[in-house]
Design a protein around this motif. Structure first.
Motif, short mmCIF file in Angstrom:
data_model
loop_
_atom_site.label_atom_id
_atom_site.label_comp_id
_atom_site.label_asym_id
_atom_site.label_seq_id
_atom_site.Cartn_x
_atom_site.Cartn_y
_atom_site.Cartn_z
N ALA A 380 51.59 31.21 41.97
CA ALA A 380 50.33 31.92 42.19
C ALA A 380 50.56 33.20 42.96
N GLY A 381 50.47 34.32 42.25
CA GLY A 381 50.47 35.62 42.91
C GLY A 381 49.04 36.12 42.94
N PHE A 382 48.87 37.38 43.32
CA PHE A 382 47.54 37.98 43.26
C PHE A 382 47.28 38.54 41.87
N HIS A 383 48.29 38.52 40.99
CA HIS A 383 48.10 39.10 39.66
C HIS A 383 48.64 38.18 38.57
N VAL A 384 48.03 38.30 37.39
CA VAL A 384 48.55 37.56 36.23
C VAL A 384 48.72 38.55 35.09
N TRP A 385 49.59 38.19 34.18
CA TRP A 385 49.90 39.07 33.05
C TRP A 385 49.16 38.55 31.82
N LEU A 386 48.35 39.44 31.26
CA LEU A 386 47.58 39.08 30.06
C LEU A 386 48.20 39.80 28.87
N PRO A 387 48.87 39.07 27.97
CA PRO A 387 49.48 39.75 26.82
C PRO A 387 48.40 40.33 25.91
N LEU A 388 48.72 41.43 25.30
CA LEU A 388 47.75 42.07 24.40
C LEU A 388 47.59 41.21 23.14
N CYS A 427 44.49 41.90 38.30
CA CYS A 427 44.62 41.65 39.73
C CYS A 427 43.42 40.82 40.18
N LEU A 428 43.72 39.67 40.76
CA LEU A 428 42.65 38.71 41.04
C LEU A 428 42.13 38.81 42.47
N GLY A 429 42.76 39.64 43.28
CA GLY A 429 42.39 39.69 44.70
C GLY A 429 41.22 40.59 45.01
N GLY A 430 40.95 41.56 44.15
CA GLY A 430 39.98 42.59 44.48
C GLY A 430 38.52 42.14 44.40
#
Ligand SMILES: Cc1ncc(COP(=O)(O)O)c(C=O)c1O
Length: 457
Positions: A380-388, A427-430
């Protein structure tokens, strides 16, 4: 309108802050609406089984955040959704920002405020307002070295420099090992700050192939041989933007390649604290040729502008001059705040709270974007990668999100990338609250599910 009685979550968060957070969440989810009248202090205290003082503290904090306002003789009313936090993160407006890697709010502003008052009250300010050593005060460096040790990073305090944030550290480190027009190797998708730096100075960034575990050692070997580069910038832990975490064996291989080419490593460990325990950095394997950068932006607050940089022993003098030449020293008052929070254990607590938030928010992303996120992010980071998704373009995705009030940013420099590699960092933190995040990700899902109605490119 029905009276609002919050369901306070269990936990260690002070009750008054839990009430304010619940109010923010309920506002975002619509459980309470602007214009609603709050129960009196006494009524609320008796409903929640807390003291009237706690409610007074909560109401005044909520008022300070612009969530409620009192009207003489009429009572206290809910104002509107809080845009304040977003505004003071510099985004103004009402857009929900999923583009910038902002750490989720965990009460750090209150904490930093109280430490600043403490510093002033103790009469420490005068000493911190002078010209102080470029490297940073010894006691500040000791505290930061303790923080590194708590993350499993073994460094010598003499090699630790306090810098004006991680970005400053990266610019110092690169300036010592590369000149304009030199090639610098990095992951195919990389941190935008290193791109900005390269654009400014004229470094040539060269993308090295990555897979789900980060840099591919054979590709790194090939890139060094092909380009003659002497520097590598990378993020082995929670890489941005992809979120990959490099396993230990691969770290050993990467270190061996860097050594083989007599090159230097710039290791950016901004997100290490989110893993428990954090993986041992590549720096530990080749300290004599590594610059290790750990910013306090993500575990505490970006606006402090404080980071620790560990340099190879042979670079101490040059590093001292590099700090002097680019700003004399990092701001001592801010270094003092960080050092005190380390010494008191509050930074560890903040890191824990942010880790919990990261996990909670990743769960939300997994649930809402089920089917759109590949496998499961390793950690779990603050960001995840969403593939196109097939048939979609990054431009249209960003534009459509923007129309619904969500800011997304496509990765810069997709040159040489296969289409199947493209994606976007969420980015999930904002988001101000989990409820707001759910709403924003729900919108993203709708966009993903609908075919592009009209070509925007
Ligand atoms: C990977 C990475 N490195 C460095 C930084 C910059 O840190 P600072 O704000 O301390 O300059 C960031 C900020 O987003 C980041 O994501």
């Amino acid at each position: 309108m029905k009276e609002w009685v919050p369901n306070l979550p269990e936990g260690e968060t002070p009750r008054y802050l839990a009430l304010v957070q619940t109010l923010e969440d309920d506002l975002a989810s619509g459980r309470v609406k602007a214009g609603a009248r709050l129960l009196t202090h006494r009524e609320m205290a008796s409903r929640l089984g807390v003291s009237v003082g706690t409610i007074s503290k909560a109401y005044s904090e909520a008022e300070r955040r612009g969530l409620i306002s009192g009207e003489v003789g009429r009572g206290t009313f809910v104002r509107r959704r809080s845009l304040k936090r977003r505004a003071h993160h510099g985004h103004g407006g009402a857009a929900i920002n999923l583009a910038l890697n902002i750490p989720p709010h965990t009460g750090e502003d209150e904490l930093i405020g109280s430490v600043l008052s403490e510093i002033a009250a103790e009469g420490e300010l005068a000493d911190l307002l002078g010209y102080l050593p470029h490297q940073g005060l010894r006691r500040h460096r000791n505290a930061m070295n303790d923080w590194l040790a708590s993350l499993g990073v073994d460094a010598h305090v003499d090699n630790l420099f306090i810098t004006h944030g991680g970005q400053h550290a990266l610019s110092l480190a690169l300036s010592m090992v590369a000149s304009a027009r030199d090639t610098v190797l990095t992951e195919g998708f990389t941190y935008s700050g290193i791109r900005a730096l390269s654009a400014q100075i004229g470094y040539r960034l060269h993308a090295v192939a990555t897979d789900e575990y980060g840099l591919v050692p054979e590709a790194l070997d090939h890139a060094f041989a092909e380009t003659g580069a002497r520097a590598l910038y990378c993020m082995p832990t929670l890489q941005t933007p992809t979120g990959s975490v490099m396993p230990p064996e691969r770290r050993t291989e990467v270190a061996a390649v860097v050594r083989q080419y007599d090159a230097y490593l710039l290791e950016d460990d901004a997100y290490a604290f989110l893993l428990k325990p954090p993986p041992s950095p590549v720096f530990s394997l080749i300290p004599e040729r590594s610059f290790y950068v750990l910013s306090f932006a993500k575990c505490l607050a970006p606006g402090l502008r404080i980071a620790a940089m560990i340099v190879p022993e042979a670079f101490r003098d040059r590093s001292n001059n590099a700090v002097r030449a680019t700003g004399w020293m990092a701001v001592p008052i801010m270094a003092e705040v960080v050092a005190r929070l380390i010494d008191s254990g509050e930074l560890a607590r903040q890191a824990e709270l942010k880790r919990e938030k990261a996990e909670l928010r990743l769960e939300i992303a997994r649930r809402i974007l089920k089917g759109w996120l590949p496998g499961s992010p390793a950690s779990a980071g603050f960001h995840v990668w969403l593939p196109l998704p097939p048939g979609r373009t990054l431009t249209a995705l960003v534009a459509e999100a923007s129309q619904t009030g969500i800011t997304l940013a496509p990765p810069e420099g997709t040159l040489g990338m296969e289409r199947r590699d493209l994606g976007i960092r969420l980015c999930l933190g904002g988001a101000d609250s989990e409820a707001e995040l759910e709403m924003a990700l729900g919108e993203i899902r709708k966009i993903l599910e609908s075919a592009e109605s009209i070509s925007l490119v």
